[in-house]
Write a protein that holds these residues in place. Structure first.
Motif, PDB file in Angstrom:
ATOM      1  N   TYR A  22       3.669  -8.794  -0.237  1.00 18.36           N
ATOM      2  CA  TYR A  22       2.448  -8.529   0.835  1.00 18.36           C
ATOM      3  C   TYR A  22       2.684  -9.146   2.213  1.00 18.36           C
ATOM      4  O   TYR A  22       3.599  -9.837   2.424  1.00 18.36           O
ATOM      5  CB  TYR A  22       1.089  -9.360   0.257  1.00 18.36           C
ATOM      6  CG  TYR A  22       0.629  -8.607  -0.997  1.00 18.36           C
ATOM      7  CD1 TYR A  22       1.266  -8.571  -2.078  1.00 18.36           C
ATOM      8  CD2 TYR A  22      -0.595  -8.098  -1.066  1.00 18.36           C
ATOM      9  CE1 TYR A  22       0.858  -7.966  -3.275  1.00 18.36           C
ATOM     10  CE2 TYR A  22      -1.248  -7.473  -2.182  1.00 18.36           C
ATOM     11  CZ  TYR A  22      -0.550  -7.287  -3.272  1.00 18.36           C
ATOM     12  OH  TYR A  22      -1.019  -7.032  -4.342  1.00 18.36           O
TER      13      TYR A  22
ATOM     14  N   LYS B 225       0.193  -2.049   1.560  1.00 16.94           N
ATOM     15  CA  LYS B 225       0.629  -0.907   2.220  1.00 16.94           C
ATOM     16  C   LYS B 225      -0.596  -0.187   3.040  1.00 16.94           C
ATOM     17  O   LYS B 225      -0.138   0.468   3.681  1.00 16.94           O
ATOM     18  CB  LYS B 225       1.210  -0.031   1.492  1.00 16.94           C
ATOM     19  CG  LYS B 225       0.758   0.320   0.017  1.00 16.94           C
ATOM     20  CD  LYS B 225       1.597   1.210  -0.766  1.00 16.94           C
ATOM     21  CE  LYS B 225       1.136   1.145  -2.233  1.00 16.94           C
ATOM     22  NZ  LYS B 225       1.889   2.275  -3.101  1.00 16.94           N
ATOM     23  N   ASN B 226      -1.688  -0.202   2.306  1.00 16.76           N
ATOM     24  CA  ASN B 226      -2.845   0.338   2.879  1.00 16.76           C
ATOM     25  C   ASN B 226      -3.384  -0.317   4.020  1.00 16.76           C
ATOM     26  O   ASN B 226      -3.276  -1.741   4.177  1.00 16.76           O
ATOM     27  CB  ASN B 226      -4.004   0.653   1.860  1.00 16.76           C
ATOM     28  CG  ASN B 226      -3.332   1.588   0.947  1.00 16.76           C
ATOM     29  OD1 ASN B 226      -2.621   2.573   1.086  1.00 16.76           O
ATOM     30  ND2 ASN B 226      -3.978   1.166  -0.472  1.00 16.76           N
TER      31      ASN B 226
ATOM     32  N   GLU C 190       3.579   3.100   8.063  1.00 18.80           N
ATOM     33  CA  GLU C 190       4.206   3.686   6.680  1.00 18.80           C
ATOM     34  C   GLU C 190       5.387   3.083   5.925  1.00 18.80           C
ATOM     35  O   GLU C 190       5.447   3.061   4.638  1.00 18.80           O
ATOM     36  CB  GLU C 190       4.234   5.013   6.826  1.00 18.80           C
ATOM     37  CG  GLU C 190       4.210   5.965   5.732  1.00 18.80           C
ATOM     38  CD  GLU C 190       4.375   7.441   5.964  1.00 18.80           C
ATOM     39  OE1 GLU C 190       3.739   7.941   7.136  1.00 18.80           O
ATOM     40  OE2 GLU C 190       4.447   8.161   4.922  1.00 18.80           O
TER      41      GLU C 190
ATOM     42  N   ARG D  99       6.210  -0.123   6.097  1.00 16.50           N
ATOM     43  CA  ARG D  99       5.819  -1.377   5.844  1.00 16.50           C
ATOM     44  C   ARG D  99       6.993  -2.279   6.895  1.00 16.50           C
ATOM     45  O   ARG D  99       6.845  -3.362   6.160  1.00 16.50           O
ATOM     46  CB  ARG D  99       5.821  -1.522   4.476  1.00 16.50           C
ATOM     47  CG  ARG D  99       5.094  -0.695   3.670  1.00 16.50           C
ATOM     48  CD  ARG D  99       4.482  -1.195   2.455  1.00 16.50           C
ATOM     49  NE  ARG D  99       5.529  -2.168   1.686  1.00 16.50           N
ATOM     50  CZ  ARG D  99       5.201  -3.463   1.382  1.00 16.50           C
ATOM     51  NH1 ARG D  99       4.228  -4.013   1.839  1.00 16.50           N
ATOM     52  NH2 ARG D  99       6.159  -3.895   0.714  1.00 16.50           N
TER      53      ARG D  99
ATOM     54  N   SER E 275       3.522  -4.429  11.334  1.00 18.22           N
ATOM     55  CA  SER E 275       1.926  -4.434  11.172  1.00 18.22           C
ATOM     56  C   SER E 275       1.408  -4.983  12.403  1.00 18.22           C
ATOM     57  O   SER E 275       2.013  -5.658  13.211  1.00 18.22           O
ATOM     58  CB  SER E 275       1.464  -5.169   9.888  1.00 18.22           C
ATOM     59  OG  SER E 275       2.036  -6.597  10.063  1.00 18.22           O
TER      60      SER E 275
END
Lengths: 111, 113
Positions: A32, A52-53, A66, A68, A71
């Motif tokens: 995460y 991931k969302n 997408e 990952r 962020s």
């Protein structure tokens, strides 16, 4: 050990959105991304986390690419009280069990 | 109650003293942690307790001795510290060790003279 990279500092005008980037190119499928912040002389405060969302809560939004590998934490309307060091952390388990803090981004909100 | 309470807030101790830091939470969390933070540096994980058992010791010197007497309390016993041990000591807790947010206390600012 810390596995994420963040810019050391950023400024943001009060009332504008603050967009804080984080690179986590070594993230694995079950890890995460967590964001905490630490206001001067206080303990760290949890902000948000995601797998991931994209995620949103009352404090911020988290946009995860997408692949990952990176962020962005978005504070939609920064206030002076948002001035703090923001830490992006990746880990399989949480609580603080796997919370190895990197150097973070010092965000300064300017009046 | 979503607080982690640490006492004392400030502590000055000599190198030959024995002192203890205390951390308390009443959120029913079963994982508790000690971190050390030097000035202008990120927090560094020291110890992790899970269900009152020490599960992680990040190679911390024996002059730091943690204790978890029950699920609500976490102590850090200090003995024969060095001036370089002066730092902010942070306690944190979480419901478990899997995918839950951690709550941090405000820390104890320790000065070793």
């Amino acid at each position: 050990d810390a596995k994420t990279t963040q810019p050391p500092s950023m400024d943001c005008a009060e009332g504008r959105a603050a967009n804080l980037p984080c690179n986590h190119s070594t993230i694995s499928g079950n890890e995460y991304v967590y964001w905490y912040r630490q206001i001067h002389s206080q303990g760290p405060q949890y902000i948000i986390h995601g797998l991931k969302n994209n995620e949103t809560n009352e404090m911020a939004s988290l946009i995860i690419t997408e692949d990952r590998k990176s962020s962005t934490l978005i504070l939609p309307h920064a206030t002076l009280r948002d001035t703090a060091v923001y830490y992006c952390i990746q880990g399989v388990e949480t609580g603080a069990n796997n919370l190895f803090f990197g150097t973070g981004t010092r965000l300064t909100v300017i009046p | 109650d979503t607080e982690v309470t640490q006492t004392p807030k400030h502590l000055v101790m000599g190198m030959t003293n024995k002192k203890s830091l205390k951390c308390e939470q009443h959120m029913g969390h079963r994982a508790m942690y000690w971190y050390k933070q030097k000035a202008k540096k990120p927090p560094e994980l020291m110890f992790v307790y899970s269900y009152e058992k020490l599960s992680i010791n990040e190679s911390v010197p024996s002059r730091f001795s943690p204790e978890c007497p029950n699920s609500s309390l976490l102590n850090l016993h200090l003995h024969a510290l060095q001036p370089e041990d002066s730092a902010l000591y942070l306690c944190a807790s979480s419901f478990g060790t899997t995918n839950t947010e951690a709550f941090f206390g405000q820390g104890t600012r320790l000065t070793v003279v």
